[in-house]
Design an enzyme around this catalytic site. Structure first.
Site, PDB file in Angstrom:
ATOM      1  N   ASP A   1      66.265  48.323   0.460  1.00  0.00           N
ATOM      2  CA  ASP A   1      67.281  47.453  -0.134  1.00  0.00           C
ATOM      3  C   ASP A   1      68.016  46.757   1.017  1.00  0.00           C
ATOM      4  O   ASP A   1      67.848  47.090   2.207  1.00  0.00           O
ATOM      5  CB  ASP A   1      68.224  48.242  -1.047  1.00  0.00           C
ATOM      6  CG  ASP A   1      68.930  47.338  -2.056  1.00  0.00           C
ATOM      7  OD1 ASP A   1      68.967  46.113  -1.853  1.00  0.00           O
ATOM      8  OD2 ASP A   1      69.477  47.858  -3.044  1.00  0.00           O
TER       9      ASP A   1
HETATM   10  C1  NOJ Z   1      71.000  44.619  -3.346  1.00  0.00           C
HETATM   11  C2  NOJ Z   1      70.714  45.251  -4.679  1.00  0.00           C
HETATM   12  O1  NOJ Z   1      71.015  46.629  -4.613  1.00  0.00           O
HETATM   13  C3  NOJ Z   1      69.284  45.079  -5.142  1.00  0.00           C
HETATM   14  O2  NOJ Z   1      69.174  45.516  -6.465  1.00  0.00           O
HETATM   15  C4  NOJ Z   1      68.833  43.653  -5.017  1.00  0.00           C
HETATM   16  O3  NOJ Z   1      67.508  43.536  -5.438  1.00  0.00           O
HETATM   17  C5  NOJ Z   1      68.980  43.218  -3.562  1.00  0.00           C
HETATM   18  N1  NOJ Z   1      70.362  43.314  -3.160  1.00  0.00           N
HETATM   19  C6  NOJ Z   1      68.476  41.802  -3.331  1.00  0.00           C
HETATM   20  O4  NOJ Z   1      69.301  40.876  -3.921  1.00  0.00           O
END
Ligand code: NOJ
Length: 778
Positions: free
Chosen positions: A297
């Protein structure tokens, strides 16, 4: 020349008869819908092996880099980086026009001409926004979940996107967690079914198809169990609970063929998911046999330092690559640290190669080696206006939204309303275009969203008079407003009415006095149910409850329309509203769909995918709790049983609950046999009757209870459901096949077993009111 060979090899391996219908070279065709069959795994492996053999270390490390468009670097620099072979994929750009020059840099200018892929958070729609996932799950209709994902894939692929960071399948049992809205609720079975349907929808028959997206199941794992519901907090959980309740939805998404996994930000029993070898290698790869790509992430590798498991970036990168993080999202540590880690021998080239293999494999599976422009198409065919009405799928969104609405109360058949008289539409969410779309609304445009007010006006035309008052701000707390607007000060999402709460309520009461019926939209702004939006309270924020109370005092019929992404404290409206409809965030067509239900053009059929507690103190309140030695016994409130003595026992609204404009009865359960042989099956059936005056749909729910086992088991577990449509007065027998697999659970040794003995079959229209019959597994 070598590059040419790479593409020629790709062509010879990939463009066999199976790919005969694919565009034959870069930029030759616009995206089409022709399905693409996948070549053999051996061909794929040979192609990737050959490519890896010709890559430099820097090129390999480049493939592991996933860049956030806009956030990580300016476009000219990004193009240079891509052309230098230092980028594997990007996310956050949503037009063919934006993506084309980036793909040109990769597929035309870089040494090996390895295409990049384009991803985005397409969670519940792309340009047409569907209800949030919690709403989609409320339909208990997997064709709706699948269709929402399918439409999103069609729209997003037409914008040059190849992949989505979805579905989000984290089980959430703590409504304080803002990301509850993004998932499909609290139940392992319902969330697993939704995960499967969603992956099938996004990927279609194959992620290589021009109108498919590769699905990245997230957040692996257990993100929904963050302690106290506080986002990004730790998770500490027994293995038995993980295996039994929290892991199945990820597994279901992967078994449905998802090509990717996004790794969670939280730690699990002391080890961050991002550095968790057990999670990413032993469980995901070895036990589950996952063959796709993993991505961290946002910034999660860097965060290993803040978790306190890496002393510096070098250690963080080493831990992550060793654990099995293939791609690093918006994170510089792989780029900075891996070259020296490999050169010094601290990280074996084998680890880099295996990560690169997965990234290239994903691109191969997306069909990008056969044609890097598979979804970008050629410029001549770019849409003139990406937001053109003709690109939206409003009917599908309206249909999904109607099915996602849950009727919680309907005293004296207040609903459906007649299309006549004077109707006041009131509340801070009644005309809130941004909020009706919900968070993570991808490329959806608020200007194209239909609010409740608009929906009511469209439904009534000239047949009735519609008046409006805002009645309250969403919140009266300036700190909360500031928090919710911090992402984009230029386009604040929460715009405060400068009047005092009293002035706004006064105006609303005046409007109400001149109306026959009040439709009042209250709840949360969409940002309140989002990432980093945990709450310590489940109450209606600000002066919204005071607004409802003042409106109730007018004596006019009060129809409460809720917009929220988590269970709220609804004690007062439950006791006082004449009708109450949970609409979650219903998407682009939300206002029309809600009006369809309010005026009876659609008979509501949604059921809650998550328990609504009476108060925050009851959390966790999920229905499938483990049994205990001193359970509270309804009708016999005694000391020394498990309860909160200062509150009524049980949830406000149970899992699986939802009313209709008609009524249904369920007969006793008939079993085809009172014993089940090992490996055998039996059939459980009930007769469901529509006892009301309207045709309507309901969801027949099958729960099982293991009466005595080697470990403590839940009071009941959902194991099947069926949505049926019955005409007024019609009866139907609904049958469920029960087999040994459905009786299995993870025992103390984490073996998936069914133990002999007594089981109860419970069937009903929610998780609390069920008919029961027992049988014995021999
Ligand atoms: C952080 C989030 O936790 C995740 O769900 C998301 O896909 C990513 N950012 C990318 O935007």
């Amino acid at each position: 020349m070598r590059m040419f060979c790479a593409l020629a090899l790709a062509a010879s391996l990939v463009v066999g008869p199976a790919f005969a219908d694919a565009p034959s070279g870069p930029n030759n065709g616009a995206p089409g819908n022709a399905p693409v069959a996948m070549p053999s795994p051996a061909a794929k492996q040979a192609f990737i092996d050959d490519l890896i053999a010709r890559m430099t270390l820097d090129e390999k490390i480049g493939q592991l880099r996933l860049i956030s468009i806009g956030a990580d670097m300016p476009q000219p620099m990004l193009i240079k980086e891509i052309a230098a072979g230092r980028v594997g994929g990007t996310f956050n750009s949503v037009t063919r026009e934006d993506n084309r020059p980036l793909q040109d840099a990769a597929a035309k200018q870089s040494r090996l001409k390895i295409p990049i892929f384009f991803a985005y958070d397409i969670v519940h729609g792309h340009r047409t926004v569907f209800p949030i996932s919690l709403g989609l799950a409320s339909s208990w209709d997997m064709s709706v979940v699948k269709q929402a994902a399918r439409v999103a894939a069609i729209e997003a692929s037409a914008d040059g996107l190849d992949a989505t960071f979805a579905p989000m399948v984290d089980i959430s049992r703590d409504p304080r967690w803002g990301r509850t809205s993004e998932g499909f609720g609290e139940d392992p079975y319902l969330v697993s079914q939704s995960a499967r349907a969603s992956v099938q929808g996004f990927q279609g028959a194959s992620p290589a198809n021009p109108d498919s997206l590769m699905a990245f199941v997230k957040h692996f794992a257990l993100y929904g169990a963050v302690e106290g519901g506080r986002d990004y907090n730790v998770v500490d959980m027994s293995l038995m609970r993980m295996y039994q309740d929290y892991l199945p939805p990820y597994r279901a998404g992967l078994d449905a063929g998802a090509g990717g996994v996004m790794i969670a930000l939280n730690s699990i029993n002391g080890t961050p998911a991002t550095s968790n070898k057990w999670l990413l290698r032993d469980l995901l790869r070895d036990e589950w046999g996952f063959k796709g790509v993993t991505v961290s992430d946002h910034g999660a590798i860097e965060e290993l330092m803040r978790h306190g498991v890496a002393k510096d970036g070098r250690e963080a990168a080493k831990l992550a690559i060793e654990a099995g993080v293939d791609m690093s999202m918006a994170d510089v540590q792989y780029l900075k640290q891996l070259p020296d880690l490999v050169k010094s021998g601290a990280v074996p080239m084998r680890d880099i190669d295996s990560a690169v293999r997965e990234v290239l494999g994903a691109k191969y599976d997306m069909g990008l080696f056969a044609d890097p422009y598979r979804r970008i198409g050629n410029a001549a065919q770019d849409p003139k206006d990406v937001n053109a009405e003709s690109r939206l799928h409003r009917e599908a969104a309206r249909d999904a939204a109607r099915k996602s609405l849950v009727l919680l109360e309907n005293r004296h058949d207040t609903l459906p309303l007649r299309k006549a008289g004077r109707i006041a539409v009131i509340g801070p969410l009644a005309d809130a275009k941004i909020d009706v779309m919900g968070s993570w609304s991808a490329a959806g445009k608020a200007s194209q969203a239909v609010t409740l007010l608009q929906g009511v006006r469209d439904a009534l035309g000239k047949q009735a008079q519609v008046s409006y008052a805002r009645g309250a701000n969403i919140t009266d707390d300036p700190r909360v407003v500031e928090y919710l607007n911090f992402l984009d000060w230029d386009n604040p999402e929460v715009v405060q009415d400068k009047r005092t709460p009293q002035q706004m309520i006064h105006e609303a009461v005046q409007v109400a006095r001149h109306a026959d019926t009040l439709i009042v939209a209250v709840g949360e702004s969409r940002g309140m149910s989002h990432e980093a939006s945990s709450r310590t309270s489940l109450s209606l924020p600000g002066s919204q409850l005071a607004l409802l109370q003042a409106l109730k005092a007018t004596g006019k019929p009060l129809v409460v329309v809720l917009m929220n992404g988590r269970p709220l404290d609804l004690n007062w409206p439950k006791a006082n509203a004449d009708a109450m409809l949970e609409t979650w965030y219903a998407g682009t067509e939300g206002g029309h769909a809600i009006a369809d239900v309010l005026f009876g053009d659609y008979n509501p059929s949604g059921k809650l995918p998550i328990t609504f507690p009476r108060s925050i103190g009851q959390i966790p309140a999920y229905y499938n709790q483990l049994r205990i030695g001193r359970p509270f016994t309804p009708g016999k409130p005694a000391n020394y049983t498990s309860q909160y003595f200062d509150a009524q026992y049980g949830p406000l609204y149970p899992f699986g609950y939802g009313l209709s404009y008609t009524t249904f009865s369920v007969s006793g359960v008939t079993l085809s046999s009172r014993t089940m042989a090992r490996g055998g099956t039996l059939e459980a059936s009930v007769t469901v009757r529509n006892t009301g005056k309207r045709d309507g749909e309901t969801v027949v729910q099958l729960y099982l209870q293991d009466v005595a086992a080697s470990v403590v088991r839940p009071v009941k577990e959902l194991k099947g459901f069926r949505k049926i449509l019955l005409k007024a007065g019609e009866s139907r027998e609904v049958r469920f096949a029960i087999d040994e697999d459905m009786l299995k659970f993870y025992n103390a040794q984490l073996k998936h077993v069914a133990e002999p003995g007594d089981f109860n079959v419970q069937i009903g229209l929610d998780s609390e009111h069920v008919q029961q019959q027992g049988f014995v597994l021999q």
